[in-house]
Design a protein around this motif. Structure first.
Motif, mmCIF file in Angstrom:
data_model
loop_
_atom_site.group_PDB
_atom_site.id
_atom_site.type_symbol
_atom_site.label_atom_id
_atom_site.label_comp_id
_atom_site.label_asym_id
_atom_site.label_seq_id
_atom_site.Cartn_x
_atom_site.Cartn_y
_atom_site.Cartn_z
ATOM 1 N N ARG A 86 0.231 -1.083 -0.320
ATOM 2 C CA ARG A 86 -0.108 0.133 -0.184
ATOM 3 C C ARG A 86 1.075 1.731 -0.053
ATOM 4 N NH1 ARG A 86 -5.243 -0.405 1.223
ATOM 5 N NH2 ARG A 86 -4.818 1.143 2.343
ATOM 6 N N PHE A 87 1.863 1.167 -0.180
ATOM 7 C CA PHE A 87 2.890 2.228 -0.302
ATOM 8 C C PHE A 87 3.902 2.519 -1.532
ATOM 9 C CE2 PHE A 87 7.407 3.905 0.780
ATOM 10 C CZ PHE A 87 6.939 5.120 1.541
ATOM 11 N N HIS A 88 3.424 3.241 -2.329
ATOM 12 C CA HIS A 88 3.602 3.805 -3.305
ATOM 13 C C HIS A 88 4.354 5.262 -3.791
ATOM 14 C CE1 HIS A 88 3.424 -0.250 -4.249
ATOM 15 N NE2 HIS A 88 1.847 -0.226 -4.564
ATOM 16 N N PRO A 89 5.418 5.254 -3.306
ATOM 17 C CA PRO A 89 5.988 7.277 -3.471
ATOM 18 C C PRO A 89 5.050 7.524 -4.804
ATOM 19 C CG PRO A 89 7.098 5.885 -2.495
ATOM 20 C CD PRO A 89 5.766 4.321 -3.025
ATOM 21 N N ARG A 90 5.779 9.198 -5.098
ATOM 22 C CA ARG A 90 5.353 9.201 -6.413
ATOM 23 C C ARG A 90 6.754 10.318 -6.291
ATOM 24 N NH1 ARG A 90 -0.648 10.858 -6.895
ATOM 25 N NH2 ARG A 90 -1.714 8.326 -7.884
ATOM 26 N N LEU A 91 6.932 10.611 -7.248
ATOM 27 C CA LEU A 91 8.298 11.260 -7.786
ATOM 28 C C LEU A 91 7.914 12.336 -8.626
ATOM 29 C CD1 LEU A 91 11.379 11.413 -8.041
ATOM 30 C CD2 LEU A 91 11.596 10.097 -9.998
ATOM 31 N N ILE A 92 8.826 13.769 -8.253
ATOM 32 C CA ILE A 92 8.880 15.361 -9.252
ATOM 33 C C ILE A 92 9.830 15.077 -9.009
ATOM 34 C CG2 ILE A 92 7.829 16.834 -9.915
ATOM 35 C CD1 ILE A 92 5.403 16.864 -8.010
ATOM 36 N N MET A 93 10.206 15.882 -11.403
ATOM 37 C CA MET A 93 11.296 15.549 -11.074
ATOM 38 C C MET A 93 11.464 17.099 -11.302
ATOM 39 S SD MET A 93 14.892 14.860 -11.177
ATOM 40 C CE MET A 93 14.941 13.335 -10.971
ATOM 41 N N ASN A 94 12.128 17.597 -10.977
ATOM 42 C CA ASN A 94 12.180 19.616 -10.734
ATOM 43 C C ASN A 94 13.013 20.210 -11.446
ATOM 44 O OD1 ASN A 94 10.715 21.967 -11.079
ATOM 45 N ND2 ASN A 94 11.472 22.350 -8.911
ATOM 46 N N MET A 95 13.639 21.713 -12.135
ATOM 47 C CA MET A 95 14.093 22.007 -12.235
ATOM 48 C C MET A 95 15.196 21.212 -13.169
ATOM 49 S SD MET A 95 15.636 22.988 -8.443
ATOM 50 C CE MET A 95 14.747 24.869 -7.759
ATOM 51 N N ILE A 96 14.557 20.810 -14.371
ATOM 52 C CA ILE A 96 14.996 19.790 -15.632
ATOM 53 C C ILE A 96 15.748 21.011 -16.615
ATOM 54 C CG2 ILE A 96 14.388 18.367 -14.821
ATOM 55 C CD1 ILE A 96 12.759 18.022 -17.609
ATOM 56 N N GLU A 97 16.626 20.991 -16.812
ATOM 57 C CA GLU A 97 16.767 22.336 -18.333
ATOM 58 C C GLU A 97 17.382 21.345 -19.430
ATOM 59 O OE1 GLU A 97 17.874 25.008 -17.054
ATOM 60 O OE2 GLU A 97 18.666 24.866 -15.135
ATOM 61 N N ASP A 98 17.054 20.237 -19.489
ATOM 62 C CA ASP A 98 17.183 19.371 -21.187
ATOM 63 C C ASP A 98 16.130 18.303 -20.739
ATOM 64 O OD1 ASP A 98 18.791 17.492 -23.332
ATOM 65 O OD2 ASP A 98 18.780 19.395 -23.780
ATOM 66 N N PRO A 99 15.599 17.847 -21.856
ATOM 67 C CA PRO A 99 15.171 16.629 -22.229
ATOM 68 C C PRO A 99 15.783 15.444 -21.265
ATOM 69 C CG PRO A 99 14.226 17.707 -24.091
ATOM 70 C CD PRO A 99 15.737 18.393 -23.163
ATOM 71 N N LYS A 100 17.283 15.295 -22.016
ATOM 72 C CA LYS A 100 18.158 14.484 -20.888
ATOM 73 C C LYS A 100 18.070 14.056 -19.705
ATOM 74 C CE LYS A 100 20.587 13.955 -25.159
ATOM 75 N NZ LYS A 100 22.263 14.504 -26.047
ATOM 76 N N ASP A 101 17.048 15.419 -18.626
ATOM 77 C CA ASP A 101 17.812 14.961 -17.751
ATOM 78 C C ASP A 101 16.447 14.821 -16.962
ATOM 79 O OD1 ASP A 101 19.809 17.181 -17.862
ATOM 80 O OD2 ASP A 101 18.674 18.774 -17.459
ATOM 81 N N ALA A 102 15.250 14.694 -17.810
ATOM 82 C CA ALA A 102 14.490 13.595 -17.522
ATOM 83 C C ALA A 102 14.807 12.136 -16.840
ATOM 84 C CB ALA A 102 13.234 13.246 -18.538
ATOM 85 N N ASP A 103 15.662 11.459 -17.594
ATOM 86 C CA ASP A 103 16.243 9.907 -17.504
ATOM 87 C C ASP A 103 16.904 9.942 -16.500
ATOM 88 O OD1 ASP A 103 15.599 9.855 -20.315
ATOM 89 O OD2 ASP A 103 17.613 10.143 -21.118
ATOM 90 N N VAL A 104 17.239 11.346 -15.975
ATOM 91 C CA VAL A 104 17.665 10.002 -14.065
ATOM 92 C C VAL A 104 16.770 9.902 -12.553
ATOM 93 C CG1 VAL A 104 18.802 11.704 -12.428
ATOM 94 C CG2 VAL A 104 19.494 12.951 -13.974
ATOM 95 N N ALA A 105 15.230 10.324 -13.271
ATOM 96 C CA ALA A 105 14.358 10.083 -12.645
ATOM 97 C C ALA A 105 14.550 8.366 -12.847
ATOM 98 C CB ALA A 105 12.789 9.906 -13.222
#
Length: 379
Positions: A217-236
């Motif tokens: 019942r524990f499923h945290p959610r992630l928000i990736m903030n302060m990205i500068e480039d689409p490739k930054d989203a891959d860090v998630a």
């Protein structure tokens, strides 16, 4: 009442920005929202939503739990949004005693609202972890830097261990085993959670079953903030893989948010960005995340591997789309004369300076990691 705790492994990743602007987005959607500043000792959330410096807040209540709690709840100028200030004068969450914590939880859970947003302090103090665990779907805010992602993972790791200590009661073999692992200093590799759970399932099946039910019942959610480039989203994806491999934990991706200097202008104007510039790329990302939360089932905590995959795939698409929109927005500002070429040059210079800092930080962490590995330390 839907409870949304918002936390981060380290400061400076925009956690309060997310909390304040999501609260406004929910209120605009017709939800009765209460936003509580639980970043004790560093309470400044009132600045983000444009409230005057509060005369009383959560610190007032903690100093005297017989205080009428309704007296510290402020009606804001934003329809449907009420605010509970923290207290920048008290020395922080580390000094909040257990009885004070329980009294605060009771008051918060008894509020008459559709959504309660808890802006928690950065870090992994027990106070923060306990309030994060008031919901099975808390939000962790990170940035794509090495330190931010590492601290996001460490926060989730500490949350899982806190969950273990909550479920494994005194006198059980599971708690005894957990304590023996904590006292053992021969190597952190023994804190590999899936391996620990295998051992606990053998020595204490009942405690293991309770923990497994809680974890489901524990499923945290992630928000990736302060990205500068689409490739930054891959860090998630790195955070996701680490959580699944080392913590036996599934996380969902709520979305990405690009860095926007307009946020600083909005803050100086004492307005949330979603009110100051609702059509900006950053504001649209916040509205999009708010819609995802509202459309999700607050009572159904089950989530499939397919749902998780789709959430990460969607975030990748959003990163590309928002980047294109951001570039179009910059072009519009240049053509309109609002943004001069000099402004653009200064922005590029600032970003280059930040990149140099990040490279130095990355090299420093690599050297520490290499040294640790050479000494036989396993991450």
């Amino acid at each position: 009442m839907r409870i949304i705790p918002i936390a981060s492994g380290k400061g400076g990743v925009g956690k309060s920005l997310v909390a304040a602007n999501l609260a406004v987005a929910f209120a605009q959607a017709g939800q009765r929202v209460v936003l509580a500043d639980l970043d004790l000792g560093a309470s400044n959330l009132h600045l983000v939503i444009g409230c005057q410096a509060p005369k009383a807040g959560i610190g007032t209540f903690l100093n005297d739990t017989k205080t009428d709690f309704s007296k510290i709840i402020i009606d804001t100028d934003i329809p449907n949004l009420r605010f509970i200030p923290g207290d920048g004068e008290i020395p922080g969450s580390a000094n909040v005693k257990l009885m004070q914590r329980k009294a605060l939880v009771r008051r918060l859970l008894s509020l008459d609202a559709d959504i309660l947003i808890l802006d928690l302090g950065a870090g992994t103090h027990q106070f923060i972890l306990d309030f994060f665990l008031l919901s099975g779907q808390g939000i962790v805010v990170s940035a794509p830097t090495v330190t931010a992602t590492l601290n996001a993972y460490v926060f989730l790791k500490n949350t899982v261990f806190r969950l273990m200590y909550t479920v494994f009661t005194k006198g059980t073999k599971a708690l005894e085993y957990l304590e023996s692992m904590r006292r053992d200093s021969t190597g952190l590799q023994k804190l590999y959670i899936p391996r620990m759970l295998q051992e606990i399932s053998k020595i204490d099946p009942e405690s293991y079953a309770k923990f497994r039910e809680t974890m489901d019942r524990f499923h945290p959610r992630l928000i990736m903030n302060m990205i500068e480039d689409p490739k930054d989203a891959d860090v998630a994806m790195k955070i996701r893989r680490s959580c699944e491999e080392y913590l036996d934990l599934k996380i969902e991706h709520l979305g990405i948010m690009y860095r926007d200097n307009m946020q600083d202008v909005a803050l100086s104007s004492r307005l949330p960005i979603v009110l100051y510039k609702p059509q900006s790329v950053l504001s649209q990302a916040i509205f999009r995340i708010a819609d995802k939360i509202l459309q999700s089932d607050d009572e159904d905590f089950s989530i499939s591997e397919r749902d998780i995959d789709e959430s990460f795939q969607e975030a990748t698409i959003e990163a590309e789309t928002d980047f294109n929109n951001k570039m179009e927005y910059v072009e519009e500002l240049l053509h309109s004369g609002v943004l001069t070429q000099g402004d653009l040059v200064e922005t590029v210079k600032t970003q280059q300076f930040e990149i140099v800092k990040l490279k130095k930080e990355n090299n420093f962490l690599k050297s520490k990691l290499t040294k640790a590995i050479s000494q036989g330390f396993k991450v």
